[in-house]
Design a protein around this motif. Structure first.
Motif, short mmCIF file in Angstrom:
data_model
loop_
_atom_site.label_atom_id
_atom_site.label_comp_id
_atom_site.label_asym_id
_atom_site.label_seq_id
_atom_site.Cartn_x
_atom_site.Cartn_y
_atom_site.Cartn_z
N THR A 50 0.82 -1.21 0.00
CA THR A 50 0.00 0.00 0.00
C THR A 50 0.85 1.26 0.00
OG1 THR A 50 -0.12 -0.08 2.40
CG2 THR A 50 -1.89 -1.14 1.19
N GLU A 51 2.07 1.17 0.65
CA GLU A 51 2.92 2.35 0.71
C GLU A 51 3.58 2.64 -0.64
OE1 GLU A 51 5.61 1.49 3.81
OE2 GLU A 51 4.18 1.92 5.43
N THR A 52 3.94 1.56 -1.40
CA THR A 52 4.60 1.75 -2.69
C THR A 52 3.63 1.70 -3.85
OG1 THR A 52 5.02 -0.63 -2.83
CG2 THR A 52 6.71 0.73 -1.78
N LYS A 53 2.37 1.77 -3.56
CA LYS A 53 1.34 1.69 -4.59
C LYS A 53 1.45 2.89 -5.53
CE LYS A 53 -3.66 1.37 -4.86
NZ LYS A 53 -4.87 1.37 -4.05
N THR A 54 1.50 2.64 -6.82
CA THR A 54 1.59 3.73 -7.79
C THR A 54 0.28 4.46 -7.86
OG1 THR A 54 0.94 2.24 -9.56
CG2 THR A 54 3.30 2.47 -9.16
N ARG A 55 0.35 5.76 -8.13
CA ARG A 55 -0.86 6.55 -8.26
C ARG A 55 -0.83 7.31 -9.56
NH1 ARG A 55 -0.42 11.88 -7.01
NH2 ARG A 55 1.56 12.62 -6.14
N ASP A 56 -1.98 7.79 -9.97
CA ASP A 56 -2.08 8.53 -11.22
C ASP A 56 -1.31 9.84 -11.11
OD1 ASP A 56 -3.67 6.54 -12.14
OD2 ASP A 56 -5.54 7.52 -11.49
N PHE A 57 -0.76 10.29 -12.27
CA PHE A 57 -0.05 11.56 -12.30
C PHE A 57 -1.05 12.69 -12.51
CE2 PHE A 57 3.22 8.49 -13.27
CZ PHE A 57 4.26 8.94 -12.48
N GLY A 58 -1.73 13.03 -11.46
CA GLY A 58 -2.72 14.10 -11.48
C GLY A 58 -2.82 14.69 -10.10
N PRO A 59 -3.63 15.70 -9.93
CA PRO A 59 -3.76 16.33 -8.60
C PRO A 59 -4.37 15.35 -7.61
CG PRO A 59 -5.43 17.15 -10.12
CD PRO A 59 -4.51 16.30 -10.93
N PRO A 60 -3.94 15.42 -6.32
CA PRO A 60 -2.90 16.33 -5.81
C PRO A 60 -1.50 15.85 -6.17
CG PRO A 60 -3.70 14.93 -4.05
CD PRO A 60 -4.56 14.63 -5.24
N PHE A 61 -0.59 16.79 -6.49
CA PHE A 61 0.75 16.43 -6.94
C PHE A 61 1.69 16.15 -5.79
CE2 PHE A 61 -1.07 19.05 -10.33
CZ PHE A 61 -0.93 18.21 -11.42
N PHE A 62 1.41 16.69 -4.59
CA PHE A 62 2.31 16.56 -3.45
C PHE A 62 1.61 15.81 -2.33
CE2 PHE A 62 3.27 20.51 -5.69
CZ PHE A 62 4.58 20.28 -6.07
N VAL A 63 2.13 14.63 -2.00
CA VAL A 63 1.56 13.78 -0.95
C VAL A 63 2.71 13.25 -0.09
CG1 VAL A 63 0.16 11.76 -0.43
CG2 VAL A 63 -0.30 13.09 -2.49
N ASP A 64 2.58 13.37 1.25
CA ASP A 64 3.64 12.85 2.10
C ASP A 64 3.45 11.36 2.34
OD1 ASP A 64 1.63 12.56 3.93
OD2 ASP A 64 2.22 14.25 5.19
N ILE A 65 4.32 10.78 3.18
CA ILE A 65 4.31 9.33 3.37
C ILE A 65 3.03 8.85 4.02
CG2 ILE A 65 6.81 9.13 3.46
CD1 ILE A 65 6.61 9.04 6.50
N ASP A 66 2.32 9.76 4.74
CA ASP A 66 1.06 9.40 5.38
C ASP A 66 -0.15 9.68 4.51
OD1 ASP A 66 2.28 8.51 7.70
OD2 ASP A 66 2.38 10.54 8.53
N GLY A 67 0.08 10.14 3.28
CA GLY A 67 -1.04 10.42 2.39
C GLY A 67 -1.64 11.79 2.57
N THR A 69 -1.95 15.90 2.08
CA THR A 69 -1.69 16.86 1.02
C THR A 69 -1.58 18.26 1.62
OG1 THR A 69 -4.07 17.12 0.65
CG2 THR A 69 -2.94 15.46 -0.67
N PRO A 70 -1.02 19.22 0.89
CA PRO A 70 -0.92 20.59 1.40
C PRO A 70 -2.30 21.18 1.66
CG PRO A 70 0.47 20.29 -0.54
CD PRO A 70 -0.39 19.08 -0.43
N PRO A 71 -2.39 22.16 2.58
CA PRO A 71 -3.70 22.78 2.85
C PRO A 71 -4.22 23.53 1.63
CG PRO A 71 -1.92 23.99 3.94
CD PRO A 71 -1.32 22.73 3.41
N LYS A 72 -5.53 23.52 1.46
CA LYS A 72 -6.14 24.17 0.31
C LYS A 72 -6.31 25.67 0.56
CE LYS A 72 -8.70 20.00 -0.95
NZ LYS A 72 -10.04 19.41 -1.18
N ASN A 73 -6.18 26.45 -0.52
CA ASN A 73 -6.42 27.89 -0.39
C ASN A 73 -7.91 28.19 -0.51
OD1 ASN A 73 -7.09 27.79 -3.12
ND2 ASN A 73 -4.99 28.30 -3.77
#
Length: 396
Positions: A50-67, A69-73
């Protein structure tokens, strides 16, 4: 000399036998260790997958090891704001997956602790399965939601587990004694601080369960006032006959379901009152033949202006072919009195079930007539004239 050699050989054979036993025990321990290592590898593999699971190249672009994402504006918040909030209930499969996730995480952690302290893993695996479901400290809820319940957030998993699924939570029916104790404790705390009330109750109930039970016991049905009916009529005119939650917001301490029931059963000006017409009876008969007895919500749609309750009462008390319309016989009167004495006054549904072909309404009305006749008979017997007549008859 020969005796010494024979004795030494005997000792040697005994040592070889003991050595073979030790070798067999070591080989069994190695096999058991290999089996446990394979189990650990499978657990680790499920975590890594589950940790090395590939994901689509789309938003969100930045995800940490815990899944995370940056806060939304502000713009993103406005764009993603849902038009309507509709909570999604947990299905049984999701609950089972959540339980499995808690079990696996606690088992993995206990196995790692045992290996670090030099203990045998057998001591961990011999523990009861409930042991691995009790602990909630240190669980990785982000990992758990991603791996086991992917359509639920970590916060939703925490709330569901700690307030509904944890094995220590008492899910049995409330007893009368437990409810009495709850009301006494709640009264001491002025019906506030439900966490404290649940702890003092000490029956493994959650604070939410205690509040629900207390509210259920103390809030009985409240009659609608004239002012509430007027507000309800204006709200329905404003919002229409579908937006019952918005309508309930116009009234104090009324739910959307209560407003719906009050309007459709009583307040709607389209409801017809009074005597039934021949055309209405025919429409009711046709609808009953189509949907069968009991489907009154569907049936009332074919009898314009009549509610489901009116349709049921008309059918059960008048139109049903099983209704007996003949005059009451003396035997029926005796049986009715006997059943009332046995079952009790007011239990007309149960009484009518024992009276062949007589409805609950017929039984109620007939019993009133019989009671009136009995009262009149007693009053006649107790009049002075009747007493004089009795004395004259005695003298004769």
């Amino acid at each position: 000399m020969e005796k010494d050699i024979t004795q030494v050989l005997q000792y040697n054979r005994e040592l070889q036998a003991n050595l073979q036993k030790k070798i067999a025990a070591v080989e069994a321990a190695i096999a058991r260790n290999i089996n446990l290592q394979n189990k650990l590898r499978r657990l680790k593999k499920s975590q890594v997958s589950t940790e090395t699971k590939t994901r689509d190249f789309g938003p969100p672009f930045f995800v940490d090891i815990d899944g995370n994402t940056p806060p939304k504006n502000d713009d993103i918040h406005l764009r993603d704001r849902p038009k309507k909030f509709k909570p999604i209930k947990w299905i049984q499969q999701e609950k089972e997956s959540l339980t499995q996730g808690v079990y696996d995480q606690n088992l993995r952690r206990e196995c790692i602790k045992a290996m670090q302290s030099g203990q045998l893993l057998d001591t961990v695996l011999e523990k009861d399965s409930q042991y691995f479901l009790m602990n909630v400290e240190g669980l990785n809820w982000c990992e758990l939601s991603k791996q086991y319940v992917q359509n639920k957030t970590p916060e939703e998993c925490i709330i569901q587990w700690t307030t509904h699924e944890h094995p220590s939570i008492n899910k049995s029916e409330w007893t009368a004694a437990e409810t009495r104790k709850l009301r006494q404790i709640a009264s001491r705390h002025n019906n506030r601080n439900w966490q404290r009330i649940a702890m003092e109750l000490n029956t493994n109930r959650t604070a939410a369960d205690c509040f629900k039970q207390w509210n259920k016991q103390t809030s009985g049905p409240r009659k609608w006032t004239k002012e509430e009916d007027e507000i309800l009529a204006r709200a329905v005119d404003l919002y229409g006959e579908k937006n019952w939650q918005q309508i309930a917001g116009c009234l104090e301490n009324r739910s959307g379901q209560q407003c719906l029931h009050r309007w459709t059963k009583t307040m709607n000006p389209a409801i017809r009152r009074g005597r039934w017409k021949t055309e209405e009876d025919e429409a009711l008969k046709n609808a009953v033949n189509m949907y069968g007895v009991g489907n009154w919500v569907k049936i009332q749609k074919f009898v314009l202006g009549r509610t489901d309750v009116q349709c049921r009462e008309r059918w059960m008390n008048v139109l049903s072919p099983t209704v007996k319309k003949d005059p009451w016989t003396e035997e029926e009167d005796k049986e009715l009195k006997r059943l009332v004495g046995l079952i009790g006054v007011g239990k007309w549904s149960k009484i009518s079930a024992e009276m062949n072909g007589r409805t609950d309404n017929q039984c109620w009305r007939r019993y009133k007539v019989l009671m009136k006749q009995d009262d009149e008979g007693e009053s006649i017997m107790n009049t002075p004239s009747s007493e004089n007549e009795g004395e004259k008859n005695m003298n004769r």
